[in-house]
Write a protein that holds these residues in place. Structure first.
Motif, PDB file in Angstrom:
ATOM      1  N   UNK A   1       0.836  -0.803   0.104  1.00  0.00           N
ATOM      2  CA  UNK A   1      -0.009  -0.292  -0.079  1.00  0.00           C
ATOM      3  C   UNK A   1       0.990   1.768  -0.430  1.00  0.00           C
ATOM      4  N   UNK A   2       1.734   1.003   0.215  1.00  0.00           N
ATOM      5  CA  UNK A   2       2.983   1.692   0.539  1.00  0.00           C
ATOM      6  C   UNK A   2       3.237   2.793  -1.157  1.00  0.00           C
ATOM      7  N   UNK A   3       4.971   3.809  -1.137  1.00  0.00           N
ATOM      8  CA  UNK A   3       5.208   4.281  -2.679  1.00  0.00           C
ATOM      9  C   UNK A   3       6.373   5.074  -2.100  1.00  0.00           C
ATOM     10  N   UNK A   4       6.195   5.894  -3.056  1.00  0.00           N
ATOM     11  CA  UNK A   4       8.062   6.676  -2.989  1.00  0.00           C
ATOM     12  C   UNK A   4       8.183   7.384  -1.638  1.00  0.00           C
ATOM     13  N   UNK A   5       6.802   8.311  -1.467  1.00  0.00           N
ATOM     14  CA  UNK A   5       6.669   9.118  -0.347  1.00  0.00           C
ATOM     15  C   UNK A   5       7.500   8.534   1.289  1.00  0.00           C
ATOM     16  N   UNK A   6       7.096   7.386   1.199  1.00  0.00           N
ATOM     17  CA  UNK A   6       7.916   6.582   2.234  1.00  0.00           C
ATOM     18  C   UNK A   6       9.360   6.880   2.812  1.00  0.00           C
ATOM     19  N   UNK A   7      10.443   7.468   1.590  1.00  0.00           N
ATOM     20  CA  UNK A   7      11.117   7.509   1.401  1.00  0.00           C
ATOM     21  C   UNK A   7      11.557   8.986   1.069  1.00  0.00           C
ATOM     22  N   UNK A   8      10.853   8.973   1.271  1.00  0.00           N
ATOM     23  CA  UNK A   8      11.414  11.038   1.483  1.00  0.00           C
ATOM     24  C   UNK A   8      12.527  11.249   2.029  1.00  0.00           C
ATOM     25  N   UNK A   9      11.725  11.011   4.197  1.00  0.00           N
ATOM     26  CA  UNK A   9      12.343  11.470   4.645  1.00  0.00           C
ATOM     27  C   UNK A   9      13.815  10.982   4.720  1.00  0.00           C
TER      28      UNK A   9
END
Length: 289
Positions: A28-36
């Protein structure tokens, strides 16, 4: 100036990086989880968040529902990308995956080895047992929306603000259903230990990936760097990102500093790990070599 391939996103491109770290998301996740992540990683690490089909940037492609098909796609994308950019292809790479991402990272590595392609210098796995997660503990893709969303929320995979937003749910639930179908497609089978260093991370209170099951990864690699446990459940990285990235950085420094194809002429930063794979014991609850 070279453009990034569409299958990954580097939030902070680092042309002088000494290692490329490919990040694979949870279901359910995407690239945004790695933004931080980029602000917690040293300059010698370039984070490349993988864009899986069905997510932003690849909306028109149907999400995968089979883990081996997904691993094949990832192996092809990675191999073609590195072959098409000789400069980047000469830089060692590592793979990190959380939950479903860990499953994909593992199967990706197996696919690369079958192809005779260079495997990652480090395989980092979080919150996924090598024998797979029990179906009874994860959302059932066949459930109606309300029950599926409720189970996803109880696991920690659906923030309250998203659960209360019908438009957000309409975009998220189809991808999450496909992802959990993918997770259920995984069938454990005995295979030779990986000739790749493996490091594992988990939450002390994670029912989906209990510490005892995570410890079984030791038997599936010739080079087990350790199991590190953080206080929390399945989504412990959200509360412990600085500590998680510090431990991961130390493992990267450790494997890149070894003699062999993955090593570099210059030292890779100052982070280090002991012989057991321990990194700053105060950073996490438990470290199991």
């Amino acid at each position: 100036m070279a453009t990034q391939p569409s299958w990954y996103l580097a939030f902070e491109p680092r042309p002088a990086a000494r290692v490329h770290l490919y990040g694979l998301p949870f279901a359910g996740g995407g690239v945004s989880m790695f933004r931080p992540w980029a602000r917690h990683l040293p300059p010698w690490v370039e984070l490349r968040a993988v864009r899986l089909p069905g997510r932003p940037g690849r909306h028109r492609q149907a999400p995968f529902t089979d883990c081996e098909e997904a691993a094949r796609w990832l192996a092809d994308a990675l191999t073609e990308s590195r072959a098409g950019d000789p400069a980047a292809g000469a830089v060692p790479y590592a793979v990190f995956g959380h939950s479903m991402g860990a499953l994909l990272g593992y199967r990706l590595t197996r696919a690369l080895l079958r192809d005779g392609a260079p495997p990652p210098a480090l395989l980092a796995l979080a919150a996924w047992p090598v024998r797979g997660a029990a179906a009874a503990l994860t959302p059932d893709p066949a459930d109606p929306d309300d029950r599926f969303a409720a189970t996803l929320r109880s696991l920690g995979g659906l923030p309250p603000e998203m659960a209360d937003d019908p438009d957000a749910l309409a975009l998220t639930l189809p991808v999450a259903r496909a992802d959990f179908t993918l997770c259920r497609s995984y069938a454990y089978r005995a295979e030779p230990p990986l000739p790749v260093p493996v490091t594992v991370f988990g939450g002390t209170a994670d029912a989906v990936a209990p510490p005892g099951e995570l410890a079984e990864w030791r038997a599936h690699t010739r080079d087990f760097l350790g199991l590190r446990l953080f206080e929390g459940g399945h989504f412990f990285p959200r509360e412990h990102l600085p500590e998680l990235t510090a431990a991961l950085t130390a493992d990267l420094a450790r494997v890149l500093g070894r003699p062999g194809p993955a090593s570099r002429r210059d030292p890779v930063g100052t982070a280090s790990a002991g012989a057991s794979g321990d990194v700053t014991p105060a950073a996490f609850a438990t470290s199991v070599p």
